[in-house]
Design an enzyme around this catalytic site. Structure first.
Site, PDB file in Angstrom:
ATOM      1  CG  HIS A 163      -2.094  -1.240   0.844  1.00  0.00           C
ATOM      2  ND1 HIS A 163      -2.593  -1.632   1.634  1.00  0.00           N
ATOM      3  CD2 HIS A 163      -2.488  -0.905   0.338  1.00  0.00           C
ATOM      4  CE1 HIS A 163      -3.476  -2.677   1.814  1.00  0.00           C
ATOM      5  NE2 HIS A 163      -3.610  -2.214   0.336  1.00  0.00           N
ATOM      6  CD  GLU A 202      -0.072   0.471   4.116  1.00  0.00           C
ATOM      7  OE1 GLU A 202       0.596  -1.081   4.240  1.00  0.00           O
ATOM      8  OE2 GLU A 202      -0.935   0.631   4.577  1.00  0.00           O
ATOM      9  NE  ARG A 242      -6.249   0.456   0.138  1.00  0.00           N
ATOM     10  CZ  ARG A 242      -6.389  -0.760   1.691  1.00  0.00           C
ATOM     11  NH1 ARG A 242      -5.776   0.406   2.291  1.00  0.00           N
ATOM     12  NH2 ARG A 242      -6.447  -1.877   1.622  1.00  0.00           N
ATOM     13  CG  HIS A 275       0.374  -4.095   5.310  1.00  0.00           C
ATOM     14  ND1 HIS A 275      -1.083  -4.393   3.967  1.00  0.00           N
ATOM     15  CD2 HIS A 275       0.565  -5.614   4.522  1.00  0.00           C
ATOM     16  CE1 HIS A 275      -0.623  -4.853   3.379  1.00  0.00           C
ATOM     17  NE2 HIS A 275       0.367  -5.473   3.757  1.00  0.00           N
ATOM     18  CD  GLU A 304      -1.370  -3.496   9.122  1.00  0.00           C
ATOM     19  OE1 GLU A 304      -1.428  -2.287   8.973  1.00  0.00           O
ATOM     20  OE2 GLU A 304      -2.526  -4.064   7.975  1.00  0.00           O
TER      21      GLU A 304
END
Length: 375
Positions: A109, A112, A167, A237, A311
């Site tokens: 993405h 990020e 994104r 991510h 994440e």
């Protein structure tokens, strides 16, 4: 900056699907981009606590592979939609033993940025320490690391030039009326069944078909060709401070769910021990939301036993625009988590083999002793 942070919080993972991040004021997007990046000439002066544009990351990869020729090779993976080359770094020591592979990709993405920063940090730490660190040296006897620092290169460049919060990729759809596919909804696993959109204007647009995007195809082809050897698939991510296991497309549990949770929780504990940061561990559908077509789920379902999405920081204060002042601490703690996962993967495949050999030897010796006593 308070309106900026408030807006970013709304752009977090719990944002309703219909709320578009394109409502974010353009002036703020450009402000963030213009304040980042720094010129550099050599690997010795490369700043791992700064965000870098793609041109510098390409240069960094070249210099890494030139400096560490004994352990690093740079491999061509494929081309992006906008015909930019995708490269991954293979960190490998020569060995007569059959090697297994740990895969890591970052930046699927575009917005990020902390993810590519971590991939670079990870490579730097492995290369600077493998000669003197017995833990890392032990890994490299039987494991190769494949690291793709930026998967969504076109989108990442777009976040530097045009829209900091973009994104998706940059593929063209509907005769050029909308752009980009969410590459983490484009893998060939329960494609577009849940948590994804078939509307190309949406940020979770799943593409025109399973693995329709060249970036997805490039990763899929390599992993498929090596799936007998890949024992761990890691995709990095942000944000949310989560270690996610399969699955996102169903609440059914994977065959080794308990093992994945145990390994993930141990990693979260190792991460917290560094700077006190709390991460939650669980299946995507249980602790985040439902998603179909994700790379993590796809990797697990083609037979890769350990598959995780991590994440990174934070929980919404800064969101996707994590300040550079947090890069070092984020990378330090994440390094502890990843090494913990690799510890467990290594122990499963090599400690058990050693134990098996010991057991077999003990059985043979016992039988010989019994046989001798009968003579």
């Amino acid at each position: 900056m308070k309106p900026l942070l408030g807006t970013l919080y709304l752009l977090g993972m719990l944002v309703p699907r219909g709320l578009g991040y394109d409502r974010f004021p353009a002036r703020h997007r450009r402000e963030v981009v213009d304040k980042t990046g720094s010129p550099w000439r050599s690997l010795e002066t490369y700043s791992y606590d700064r965000y870098h544009p793609m041109e510098e990351i390409y240069q960094w990869m070249n210099q890494i592979s030139e400096k560490y020729t004994e352990v690093v090779t740079q491999h061509f993976l494929g081309m992006t939609y906008e015909t930019r080359p995708l490269y991954y770094l293979q960190i490998s020591q020569p060995s007569n033993n059959p090697k297994k592979i740990i895969w890591m990709d970052c930046g699927i993405h575009a917005r990020e940025w902390i993810a590519p920063a971590f991939c670079q940090w990870f490579v730097k730490e492995i290369l600077q320490n493998y000669k003197d660190n017995s833990r890392i040296r032990g890994f490299l006897k039987n494991l190769d690391f494949y690291v793709l620092p930026v998967l969504n290169i076109d989108g990442y460049i777009y976040t530097w030039t045009t829209d900091r919060l973009w994104r998706k990729s940059r593929s063209s759809h509907n005769n050029g009326t909308c752009f980009g596919t969410d590459l983490n909804r484009n893998f060939n696993i329960s494609w577009c069944s849940t948590g994804a959109s078939q509307n190309c204007e949406d940020i979770t647009f799943c593409g025109t078909g399973p693995a329709s995007e060249p970036e997805t195809q490039a990763v899929s082809s390599l992993i498929e060709s090596q799936k007998e050897n890949v024992v761990c698939f890691l995709t990095i991510h942000s944000y949310g401070q989560l270690i996610l296991t399969p699955y996102g497309y169903t609440t059914n549990k994977s065959s080794n769910h308990e093992e994945l949770i145990q390994v993930g929780q141990k990693a979260a504990n190792a991460l917290k021990a560094k700077h006190g940061t709390n991460y939650r561990v669980g299946a995507s559908a249980d602790i985040l939301y439902t998603t179909s077509g994700s790379s993590k789920d796809w990797a697990h379902d083609i037979g890769i036993p350990f598959s995780y999405t991590v994440e990174l920081r934070d929980n919404g204060t800064f969101g996707f625009i994590l300040p550079e002042t947090q890069i070092q601490a984020t990378c330090e703690e994440t390094m502890e988590a990843i090494l913990s996962i690799v510890d467990d993967v290594y122990a499963k495949y090599w400690s058990s083999n050693s134990a098996g050999k010991v057991t077999s030897t003990a059985v043979v010796l016992s039988l010989l002793t019994s046989f001798t006593s009968l003579l």
